[in-house]
Design a protein around this motif. Structure first.
Motif: not given
Length: 68
Positions: A43-63
């Motif tokens: 569960d922790l690994l899945d949540a970490s992957k989801e948060k990392l994907a969210d951060v990645t999307d935010q970085v792409k949007d900002t760029i």
């Protein structure tokens, strides 16, 4: 996130991981604790992957906004 906050989060995560590993390696004949800890890590690994994907999307949007 401030540097101090990251350090504290890292220390707490390390402590939690150490405690979990100690429980997993302890001699539990039924395996219930091991199963629960395994589920918790998944569960922790899945949540970490989801948060990392969210951060990645935010970085792409900002760029993309900066380039536009």
């Amino acid at each position: 996130m401030k540097k101090e906050t990251k350090i504290i989060a890292g220390v707490l995560a390390g402590a939690a991981l150490g405690a979990a590993i100690a429980l997993i390696l302890s001699s539990d004949k039924t395996g219930d604790v091991k199963d629960k800890m395994s589920d918790w890590f998944c569960d922790l690994l899945d949540a970490s992957k989801e948060k990392l994907a969210d951060v990645t999307d935010q970085v792409k949007d900002t760029i993309s906004k900066v380039r536009a």
